[in-house]
Design a protein around this motif. Structure first.
Motif, PDB file in Angstrom:
ATOM      1  N   PHE A  27      13.448   0.035  -0.459  1.00 33.10           N
ATOM      2  CA  PHE A  27      14.036   0.443   0.806  1.00 33.10           C
ATOM      3  C   PHE A  27      13.431  -0.336   1.974  1.00 33.10           C
ATOM      4  O   PHE A  27      14.117  -0.646   2.952  1.00 33.10           O
ATOM      5  CB  PHE A  27      13.860   1.948   0.999  1.00 33.10           C
ATOM      6  CG  PHE A  27      14.475   2.751  -0.118  1.00 33.10           C
ATOM      7  CD1 PHE A  27      15.824   2.690  -0.386  1.00 33.10           C
ATOM      8  CD2 PHE A  27      13.684   3.547  -0.930  1.00 33.10           C
ATOM      9  CE1 PHE A  27      16.398   3.404  -1.419  1.00 33.10           C
ATOM     10  CE2 PHE A  27      14.235   4.277  -1.968  1.00 33.10           C
ATOM     11  CZ  PHE A  27      15.601   4.203  -2.218  1.00 33.10           C
ATOM     12  N   GLU A  28      12.140  -0.633   1.882  1.00 33.07           N
ATOM     13  CA  GLU A  28      11.504  -1.456   2.909  1.00 33.07           C
ATOM     14  C   GLU A  28      12.163  -2.833   2.971  1.00 33.07           C
ATOM     15  O   GLU A  28      12.400  -3.370   4.048  1.00 33.07           O
ATOM     16  CB  GLU A  28      10.006  -1.606   2.615  1.00 33.07           C
ATOM     17  CG  GLU A  28       9.209  -0.326   2.772  1.00 33.07           C
ATOM     18  CD  GLU A  28       8.907   0.003   4.233  1.00 33.07           C
ATOM     19  OE1 GLU A  28       9.235  -0.825   5.110  1.00 33.07           O
ATOM     20  OE2 GLU A  28       8.339   1.072   4.490  1.00 33.07           O
TER      21      GLU A  28
ATOM     22  N   ALA B 271       0.828  -1.205   0.000  1.00 32.16           N
ATOM     23  CA  ALA B 271       0.000   0.000   0.000  1.00 32.16           C
ATOM     24  C   ALA B 271       0.861   1.253   0.000  1.00 32.16           C
ATOM     25  O   ALA B 271       0.640   2.179  -0.778  1.00 32.16           O
ATOM     26  CB  ALA B 271      -0.933  -0.003   1.207  1.00 32.16           C
ATOM     27  N   ARG B 272       1.882   1.280   0.870  1.00 34.09           N
ATOM     28  CA  ARG B 272       2.727   2.468   0.914  1.00 34.09           C
ATOM     29  C   ARG B 272       3.652   2.524  -0.289  1.00 34.09           C
ATOM     30  O   ARG B 272       3.994   3.587  -0.785  1.00 34.09           O
ATOM     31  CB  ARG B 272       3.512   2.510   2.215  1.00 34.09           C
ATOM     32  CG  ARG B 272       2.598   2.825   3.387  1.00 34.09           C
ATOM     33  CD  ARG B 272       3.331   3.061   4.701  1.00 34.09           C
ATOM     34  NE  ARG B 272       4.083   1.897   5.101  1.00 34.09           N
ATOM     35  CZ  ARG B 272       5.419   1.862   5.181  1.00 34.09           C
ATOM     36  NH1 ARG B 272       6.100   2.923   4.866  1.00 34.09           N
ATOM     37  NH2 ARG B 272       6.047   0.783   5.555  1.00 34.09           N
ATOM     38  N   GLY B 273       4.073   1.372  -0.793  1.00 32.39           N
ATOM     39  CA  GLY B 273       4.903   1.358  -1.990  1.00 32.39           C
ATOM     40  C   GLY B 273       4.157   1.861  -3.206  1.00 32.39           C
ATOM     41  O   GLY B 273       4.686   2.609  -4.018  1.00 32.39           O
TER      42      GLY B 273
ATOM     43  N   PRO C 173      15.503   1.968  11.219  1.00 29.79           N
ATOM     44  CA  PRO C 173      15.939   3.213  10.582  1.00 29.79           C
ATOM     45  C   PRO C 173      14.909   3.737   9.575  1.00 29.79           C
ATOM     46  O   PRO C 173      14.078   2.973   9.089  1.00 29.79           O
ATOM     47  CB  PRO C 173      17.236   2.822   9.878  1.00 29.79           C
ATOM     48  CG  PRO C 173      17.088   1.358   9.633  1.00 29.79           C
ATOM     49  CD  PRO C 173      16.315   0.814  10.786  1.00 29.79           C
ATOM     50  N   ILE C 174      14.994   5.021   9.275  1.00 29.10           N
ATOM     51  CA  ILE C 174      14.007   5.674   8.422  1.00 29.10           C
ATOM     52  C   ILE C 174      14.707   6.325   7.234  1.00 29.10           C
ATOM     53  O   ILE C 174      15.776   6.941   7.387  1.00 29.10           O
ATOM     54  CB  ILE C 174      13.204   6.725   9.211  1.00 29.10           C
ATOM     55  CG1 ILE C 174      12.386   6.031  10.311  1.00 29.10           C
ATOM     56  CG2 ILE C 174      12.285   7.529   8.291  1.00 29.10           C
ATOM     57  CD1 ILE C 174      11.601   6.984  11.184  1.00 29.10           C
ATOM     58  N   LEU C 175      14.115   6.186   6.063  1.00 26.57           N
ATOM     59  CA  LEU C 175      14.602   6.864   4.858  1.00 26.57           C
ATOM     60  C   LEU C 175      13.546   7.854   4.390  1.00 26.57           C
ATOM     61  O   LEU C 175      12.381   7.481   4.188  1.00 26.57           O
ATOM     62  CB  LEU C 175      14.921   5.861   3.756  1.00 26.57           C
ATOM     63  CG  LEU C 175      15.522   6.472   2.475  1.00 26.57           C
ATOM     64  CD1 LEU C 175      16.629   5.584   1.908  1.00 26.57           C
ATOM     65  CD2 LEU C 175      14.461   6.727   1.404  1.00 26.57           C
TER      66      LEU C 175
END
Length: 650
Positions: free
Chosen positions: A247-248, A237-239, A280-282
């Motif tokens: 990245f996920e 959904a977010r992709g 971690p967050i991108l």
């Protein structure tokens, strides 16, 4: 209405913000004005000094937002490459020196640890920031100290494998690691107006992350197939909405894309990330190179790196007319070779313009390969082509070829594959300083079996060496040449095929021999004039090759001269070391011959004008004369001491 620019802009708010601590006292509504003033200050600065322009203009708002939200320097902010860090330098206590950028004794054009506590990691080669940021984050985690590692990396730098190696190792750093993907060219997933900003704020918000965490906890009690289905649904959904599935898969929580010039969107997202337990967050930020300066917006490549320019008109200062650059001479010579040889192809690692291969791309688009910032791949790719009968020219700056040394050794030299290495920016490079100096290529290449290594003394020699490399099919071969213009010699209409391992005598003498490799030949000839004026007859030889050496020529000069001096634009381990080893192996120094080696000093030299750098290195004509005179005085003193000792004994 188009923004009016001035070489001395009015910056009342920026004047009140000498450091990030002062910046963090501002109200959010003031940040837009600060960013506008910061942009004007940067334009005025680079107009005065020259340097990198487009990339820095593209990150003005991002720079303001990062220092506003995060607690720098405790939070370690790392700018990948660092050529976009001029706004960062202005905001971190260096504004009073900003017009010394890239000048002798002034600020570096990149981040530099010795320059400021706000530069936690020195950069200038790409794709290192994520690895370093993980290192900072993990060190603080182990020590129980606060502070994040924040990496700002461009989409071009993400083409290098090292970035993905780092991301694959990032999960242990948790929420102490933040990666900002500054997408300013390839536009991986361009933002769509206000909707993308809203989505980015939503998925980075504490409420969303909290709800997602609750759903995860609930999901642990579901059967395994349902757990996996829920996870995939969330990622998909977010992709689909924003990109980021890759990245996920590497363990990052992806936020974006978001407009990198919209402070009203940037600041809340960064605040959410700062306060998040997730990690971690991108954060995927889309920016525009040259933002806010029309000439740079319209010609991002032309205004990536600039000479001094007129801030009002954008017109860059023109270099005085002179000989063609070595880069353009190589490009023209390679084109001439490719006209008659369809097996010749060219490979560059994201530097088609810098290496002159943009002209090759126009003429032979099917034979030019820009592999991105991936020097390792470039070299092994070239090896594969050579193994299949092509004649690949791998054109890479000396300092960047260092990044592919294992591939040069294992994939090229060990297999004796005829890859041609065109090594640009050999020797000292002026304003770019130590990070871009081509100091080590002779040493690291000439130590390899099977490798042929040449150095051009002038632009005519470069034409000959390009032709020689094109015809050389029996082993790998490399030729090096410096940044900047040639010396003005006439270019040959027909290139010569040089005999491998054979030099040339440019000037014949009898007492002193100067063995030159590369473009110090001009200084060697000046020194010979001065030595001749002192009655010291001087031979000057351009060896052309450091591997294989011209043993016959060197033997003759050693046998017929009292002093032999080698000179080169490289580090210890190069020409001088090879000549000394040959002379030692053959017992040629047993007669009392004096050999002196002149090379770059065992330091990393700071940026300055090239002439000043070579003067500091001791490689100009007066230094050659001094080296010879000291060697001759040592000889005389030794003879006198010997006679005195003999008389005393009698």
């Amino acid at each position: 209405m188009e923004q009016q620019h001035s070489p001395n802009p009015s910056t009342p708010l920026l004047d009140q913000v000498p450091t990030p601590e002062a910046l963090r006292t501002l109200q959010p509504a003031q940040l837009r004005q600060l960013a506008d003033e910061l942009r004007e200050e940067m334009i005025a600065t680079v107009g005065h000094t020259g340097g990198h322009l487009g990339s820095g203009l593209g990150v003005v708002e991002l720079t303001v937002a990062l220092h506003y939200v995060f607690n720098t320097p405790e939070d370690r902010l790392i700018w990948d490459v660092g050529h976009q860090a001029y706004p960062h330098k202005i905001l971190t206590g260096r504004r009073d020196r900003i017009r010394t950028l890239r000048q002798g004794g002034g600020l570096s054009g990149f981040t530099k640890r010795s320059e400021s506590e706000y530069d936690p990691f020195g950069t200038a080669h790409s794709s290192t920031s994520i690895s370093a940021a993980i290192g900072f984050a993990m060190a603080n985690k182990i020590k129980g100290e606060p502070g994040r590692g924040i990496a700002v990396i461009g989409d071009g730098a993400m083409s290098a494998g090292m970035a993905y190696e780092a991301m694959n190792n990032a999960q242990a750093a948790g929420n102490r690691l933040v990666v900002i993907l500054n997408d300013n060219d390839m536009s991986i997933a361009p933002p769509v107006g206000g909707l993308s900003g809203y989505l980015a704020r939503l998925v980075s918000s504490g409420q969303f992350l909290g709800l997602r965490d609750l759903a995860r906890k609930f999901g642990r009690h579901l059967p395994r197939p349902l757990q996996m289905a829920a996870k995939k649904t969330d990622e998909f959904a977010r992709g689909m909405a924003m990109g980021g599935t890759l990245f996920e898969e590497l363990g990052f929580y992806y936020v974006g894309p978001i407009d990198g010039h919209d402070l009203d969107a940037l600041v809340p997202v960064l605040e959410n990330v700062r306060d998040a337990a997730e990690g971690p967050i991108l954060i995927h930020v889309v920016t525009q190179k040259g933002k806010g300066y029309a000439p740079a917006e319209q010609a991002a490549d032309k205004y990536h790196g600039v000479q001094k320019f007129n801030v009002v008109t954008g017109e860059q200062a023109k270099a005085p007319a002179g000989p063609p650059s070595y880069t353009s001479v190589f490009a023209k010579a390679l084109l001439a070779e490719a006209e008659t040889d369809p097996t010749i192809c060219a490979i560059t690692a994201a530097m088609p313009t810098g290496t002159g291969l943009d002209k090759f791309a126009q003429a032979y688009p099917d034979r030019l390969f820009d592999v991105g910032i991936a020097e390792q791949h470039a070299v092994t790719f070239a090896a594969g082509m050579a193994a299949q009968g092509m004649r690949p020219f791998c054109a890479i700056y000396s300092t960047f070829l260092q990044r592919a040394y294992d591939q040069v050794v294992h994939d090229v030299a060990l297999q004796n594959l005829p890859v041609r290495f065109a090594i640009d920016r050999a020797g000292l490079v002026g304003a770019d300083g130590a990070t871009h100096a081509g100091s080590f290529d002779v040493t690291y290449l000439a130590s390899l079996p099977n490798m042929v290594v040449m150095a051009a003394a002038d632009e005519a020699e470069l034409v000959h060496m390009t032709h020689t490399a094109a015809r050389h099919d029996s082993s790998p071969i490399a030729f090096r040449y410096p940044r900047g213009n040639g010396v003005g010699v006439a270019l040959p209409e027909t290139p010569q095929l040089l005999e491998i391992g054979k030099g040339r005598v440019v000037r014949e003498g009898s007492k002193v021999a100067i063995l030159s490799l590369g473009t110090r030949l001009g200084e060697a000839l000046k020194a010979a004039d001065q030595l001749d004026a002192r009655g010291l007859s001087t031979t000057v030889a351009d060896l052309r090759f450091v591997k294989p050496l011209d043993d016959d020529l060197i033997r003759r000069l050693i046998a017929t001269h009292e002093v032999v001096v080698t000179i080169e634009e490289g580090s210890i381990g190069g020409l001088g070391a090879h000549v000394l080893t040959m002379a030692s192996d053959e017992g040629l120094t047993d007669t009392g011959l004096k050999i002196r080696t002149m090379r770059l000093p065992d330091i990393f030299q700071d940026h300055d004008k090239p002439d000043a750098q070579y003067d500091e290195a001791g490689l100009n004509a007066p230094h050659i004369v001094d080296t010879v005179l000291k060697a001759l005085r040592h000889n005389s003193a030794g003879i006198e001491d010997g006679l005195l000792a003999l008389g005393t004994a009698v």
